[in-house]
Write an enzyme that holds these catalytic residues in place. Structure first.
Site, PDB file in Angstrom:
ATOM      1  N   LYS A  13       0.954  -1.164  -0.120  1.00 46.38           N
ATOM      2  CA  LYS A  13       0.074  -0.193  -0.117  1.00 46.38           C
ATOM      3  C   LYS A  13       1.024   1.202  -0.001  1.00 46.38           C
ATOM      4  O   LYS A  13       0.643   2.255  -0.714  1.00 46.38           O
ATOM      5  CB  LYS A  13      -0.966   0.029   1.346  1.00 46.38           C
ATOM      6  CG  LYS A  13      -2.232  -0.987   1.178  1.00 46.38           C
ATOM      7  CD  LYS A  13      -3.088  -0.441   2.348  1.00 46.38           C
ATOM      8  CE  LYS A  13      -2.525  -0.477   3.841  1.00 46.38           C
ATOM      9  NZ  LYS A  13      -1.749  -1.672   4.274  1.00 46.38           N
ATOM     10  N   ARG A  88     -10.156   1.507   9.854  1.00 44.46           N
ATOM     11  CA  ARG A  88      -9.512   0.124  10.211  1.00 44.46           C
ATOM     12  C   ARG A  88     -10.633  -0.626  10.461  1.00 44.46           C
ATOM     13  O   ARG A  88     -10.553  -2.066  10.681  1.00 44.46           O
ATOM     14  CB  ARG A  88      -8.560   0.113  11.466  1.00 44.46           C
ATOM     15  CG  ARG A  88      -7.059   0.256  10.796  1.00 44.46           C
ATOM     16  CD  ARG A  88      -6.216   0.232  12.093  1.00 44.46           C
ATOM     17  NE  ARG A  88      -5.002   1.096  11.977  1.00 44.46           N
ATOM     18  CZ  ARG A  88      -3.994   0.685  11.326  1.00 44.46           C
ATOM     19  NH1 ARG A  88      -3.798  -0.208  10.684  1.00 44.46           N
ATOM     20  NH2 ARG A  88      -2.913   1.637  11.024  1.00 44.46           N
ATOM     21  N   ARG A 123      12.487 -10.719   3.840  1.00 45.46           N
ATOM     22  CA  ARG A 123      13.415  -9.893   3.806  1.00 45.46           C
ATOM     23  C   ARG A 123      14.303 -10.046   4.859  1.00 45.46           C
ATOM     24  O   ARG A 123      14.336 -10.383   5.973  1.00 45.46           O
ATOM     25  CB  ARG A 123      12.437  -8.632   4.362  1.00 45.46           C
ATOM     26  CG  ARG A 123      11.303  -8.200   3.143  1.00 45.46           C
ATOM     27  CD  ARG A 123      10.626  -6.864   3.357  1.00 45.46           C
ATOM     28  NE  ARG A 123       9.807  -6.559   4.428  1.00 45.46           N
ATOM     29  CZ  ARG A 123       8.802  -5.899   4.485  1.00 45.46           C
ATOM     30  NH1 ARG A 123       8.489  -5.310   3.165  1.00 45.46           N
ATOM     31  NH2 ARG A 123       8.099  -5.854   5.583  1.00 45.46           N
ATOM     32  N   ARG A 156      14.336  -8.564  10.542  1.00 43.87           N
ATOM     33  CA  ARG A 156      13.623  -7.715  11.897  1.00 43.87           C
ATOM     34  C   ARG A 156      12.393  -8.534  12.400  1.00 43.87           C
ATOM     35  O   ARG A 156      11.774  -9.492  11.541  1.00 43.87           O
ATOM     36  CB  ARG A 156      12.850  -6.534  11.193  1.00 43.87           C
ATOM     37  CG  ARG A 156      13.972  -5.557  10.655  1.00 43.87           C
ATOM     38  CD  ARG A 156      13.545  -4.220  10.066  1.00 43.87           C
ATOM     39  NE  ARG A 156      11.829  -4.061  10.187  1.00 43.87           N
ATOM     40  CZ  ARG A 156      10.985  -3.641   9.314  1.00 43.87           C
ATOM     41  NH1 ARG A 156      11.524  -2.870   8.300  1.00 43.87           N
ATOM     42  NH2 ARG A 156       9.921  -3.640   9.329  1.00 43.87           N
ATOM     43  N   ARG A 167      -0.388 -10.368  12.315  1.00 44.13           N
ATOM     44  CA  ARG A 167      -0.776  -9.224  11.979  1.00 44.13           C
ATOM     45  C   ARG A 167      -1.879  -9.400  10.785  1.00 44.13           C
ATOM     46  O   ARG A 167      -2.712  -8.651  10.669  1.00 44.13           O
ATOM     47  CB  ARG A 167       0.401  -8.560  11.123  1.00 44.13           C
ATOM     48  CG  ARG A 167       1.426  -8.053  12.239  1.00 44.13           C
ATOM     49  CD  ARG A 167       2.694  -7.207  11.589  1.00 44.13           C
ATOM     50  NE  ARG A 167       2.462  -6.280  10.876  1.00 44.13           N
ATOM     51  CZ  ARG A 167       3.030  -5.594  10.042  1.00 44.13           C
ATOM     52  NH1 ARG A 167       4.494  -6.142   9.788  1.00 44.13           N
ATOM     53  NH2 ARG A 167       2.827  -4.464   9.463  1.00 44.13           N
TER      54      ARG A 167
END
Length: 218
Positions: A13, A88, A123, A156, A167
């Site tokens: 996004k 949200r 990542r 991370r 999430r």
């Protein structure tokens, strides 16, 4: 152009918001940015929000909607705005509807969850320089090491698979229902509701941008 951008964490996004805002000359508005700006400016709502945040509680929908109305009344929103990460929840969407905030589009960037998990959990970053890699899509020359310094790369905490899954669960429970909310509203009251569009978030950044701009043109 007044729109809401929806999509799961890791759907891209942020990247697409920047292109859309540039194309239409509109500001990108996130709840976090709004809260920080209001707190910094010391507005009555900002002070209220600060007291809530300092106590560790979540800022209520009433305060958020108040901030939204304040924010979109500012001159840089004359040509429109892009909401990123807001609303949200269904109550926030209802409150925005009740407040008469007019929207043109709700654009969803749809990426399958397994692709997001692969995208985020792969990542790796070099903390000192901020350089980022991906074990599959953009691997370093030597596995686990930064191309320039040869120092070890890290993953991370918020990119770890378990965290990403959590999430996505929160998104499924709280935010995904907004897709049904806006598509149902658009079907029931086409004149009043924003137009709902969904695009695939798979492919290159340019391909996704082209899809987004095409969806907003029609």
């Amino acid at each position: 152009m007044r729109l809401i951008l929806l999509g799961a964490p890791g759907a891209g996004k942020g990247t697409q918001a920047a292109f859309i805002c540039q194309k239409y000359g509109i500001p990108q508005i996130s709840t976090g940015d709004m809260l920080r700006a209001a707190v910094k400016a010391g507005t009555p709502l900002g002070l209220q929000a600060k007291a809530v945040m300092d106590s560790g509680a979540l800022v209520s929908d009433d305060i958020i909607i108040g901030l939204v109305k304040e924010r979109i009344a500012q001159p840089d929103c004359a040509n429109g705005f892009l909401f990123d990460g807001f609303p949200r929840t269904i109550p926030q969407a209802d409150a925005m509807k009740a407040a008469g905030v007019k929207l043109d589009y709700v654009l969803e960037i749809d990426v399958p969850f397994d692709a997001i998990i692969e995208r985020m959990s792969g990542r790796r970053s070099h903390p000192a320089s901020g350089r980022t890699y991906h074990v599959k899509f953009n691997p370093p020359k030597a596995e686990g090491l930064d191309d320039v310094t040869g120092e070890p790369l890290i993953q991370r905490d918020d990119d770890k698979e378990d965290t990403v899954k959590k999430r996505l669960e929160v998104y499924s429970a709280q935010t995904r229902p907004l897709v049904d909310y806006y598509s149902t509203w658009a079907a029931a009251e086409p004149a009043a509701a924003p137009r709902y569009r969904a695009i695939s978030g798979l492919g290159t950044v340019d391909e996704i941008t082209a899809r987004a701009l095409q969806a907003l043109a029609g």
